[in-house]
Design a protein around this motif. Sequence first.
Motif, PDB file in Angstrom:
ATOM      1  N   GLU A 184       0.835  -1.199   0.000  1.00 29.85           N
ATOM      2  CA  GLU A 184       0.000   0.000   0.000  1.00 29.85           C
ATOM      3  C   GLU A 184       0.874   1.255   0.000  1.00 29.85           C
ATOM      4  O   GLU A 184       0.577   2.229  -0.691  1.00 29.85           O
ATOM      5  N   ALA A 185       1.948   1.226   0.758  1.00 33.05           N
ATOM      6  CA  ALA A 185       2.862   2.366   0.817  1.00 33.05           C
ATOM      7  C   ALA A 185       3.557   2.574  -0.522  1.00 33.05           C
ATOM      8  O   ALA A 185       3.638   3.702  -1.017  1.00 33.05           O
ATOM      9  N   VAL A 186       4.052   1.494  -1.111  1.00 38.41           N
ATOM     10  CA  VAL A 186       4.718   1.595  -2.410  1.00 38.41           C
ATOM     11  C   VAL A 186       3.774   2.206  -3.442  1.00 38.41           C
ATOM     12  O   VAL A 186       4.141   3.123  -4.180  1.00 38.41           O
ATOM     13  N   ALA A 187       2.538   1.725  -3.477  1.00 36.66           N
ATOM     14  CA  ALA A 187       1.549   2.255  -4.428  1.00 36.66           C
ATOM     15  C   ALA A 187       1.253   3.730  -4.145  1.00 36.66           C
ATOM     16  O   ALA A 187       1.145   4.541  -5.074  1.00 36.66           O
ATOM     17  N   PHE A 214       6.451   9.953  -6.616  1.00 37.94           N
ATOM     18  CA  PHE A 214       7.774   9.508  -6.197  1.00 37.94           C
ATOM     19  C   PHE A 214       8.288   8.484  -7.202  1.00 37.94           C
ATOM     20  O   PHE A 214       7.525   7.640  -7.674  1.00 37.94           O
ATOM     21  N   THR A 215       9.570   8.573  -7.535  1.00 32.88           N
ATOM     22  CA  THR A 215      10.177   7.629  -8.467  1.00 32.88           C
ATOM     23  C   THR A 215      11.258   6.829  -7.742  1.00 32.88           C
ATOM     24  O   THR A 215      11.912   7.329  -6.817  1.00 32.88           O
ATOM     25  N   GLU A 216      11.426   5.592  -8.189  1.00 26.18           N
ATOM     26  CA  GLU A 216      12.395   4.707  -7.565  1.00 26.18           C
ATOM     27  C   GLU A 216      13.811   5.191  -7.856  1.00 26.18           C
ATOM     28  O   GLU A 216      14.115   5.621  -8.972  1.00 26.18           O
ATOM     29  N   ILE A 217      14.671   5.120  -6.828  1.00 27.60           N
ATOM     30  CA  ILE A 217      16.073   5.515  -6.951  1.00 27.60           C
ATOM     31  C   ILE A 217      16.952   4.418  -6.364  1.00 27.60           C
ATOM     32  O   ILE A 217      16.468   3.489  -5.713  1.00 27.60           O
ATOM     33  N   ASP A 218      18.258   4.556  -6.582  1.00 29.65           N
ATOM     34  CA  ASP A 218      19.219   3.645  -5.974  1.00 29.65           C
ATOM     35  C   ASP A 218      19.231   3.865  -4.454  1.00 29.65           C
ATOM     36  O   ASP A 218      18.911   4.959  -3.974  1.00 29.65           O
TER      37      ASP A 218
END
Length: 189
Positions: free
Chosen positions: A140-143, A150-154
Motif C-alpha cells: 500500500e505504501a509503495v503504491a 515519487f520515483t524509484e532511486i538507488d
Amino acid sequence: MSDAATLRLPWTVSAEPVGSPDAEALLREYYTEVADRYFALHEGRRSTPEEIDEGVAEYPSADLTPPNGVLLVARHGEAVAGCVGVRLLDARTAELKQMYVRAARRGRGGAGALLTAAERAAAQLGAERVRLDTRLDLVEAVALYRRHGFTEIDPYHDDPYAEIYFEKRLDADMDADADADMEAGPLTG
C-alpha cells in the motif's frame, strides 16, 4: 456517527512534539504494524512488546524536531489519525519517516493529506527533494508513493530493512505555498 458523516470529516495536519502522548502512541502503533507485518511474512508470528521497545529505541524519532525536522500529526475531525516525520539529510534533501495512518481511518484521504503536508514542510526546511525508503511487502505504501509522483532511486543508505527507495523533486513554488499555508493555519483536505 454514520459512515457517510465520518467520510466528510475534514483532515487537519499540524506539527506536534515527538514526545506528546498522541505522537508517542502513533509512533508505537507504526512500529507495531510494520514489525507485525515483517514477522508475519518472515517468521509466521507477531512482534512481542519487547521487540517493539527495541525497534523504537533503534529508530528514535528525536531528529524529527526543529530546526532540521518536524513530526506532523493528522486528525480526522477531532480524532488523532496518523503521522509522518520529515528530517533533513543535507541542505537540499529531506527524508520522510514513520508515515502512518490508523487502520480505522485509511481510505479516506489521510495519507495524501500527510504527504502533501510533509512535502510542504520539507520545502519550508529548504529541501529541493524528498527521499524515503520502505519495504516491498508494504504494498500500500509503495503504491501510494508512486501515485504521488515519487520515483524509484538507488539506495541512499544501508538499513537492512529497507528494500525500495524513492525520491520526489519539490516544486520551486512549494516553499512559498508552505509559508502561505502556515499563515493560514494547518492543512485541511
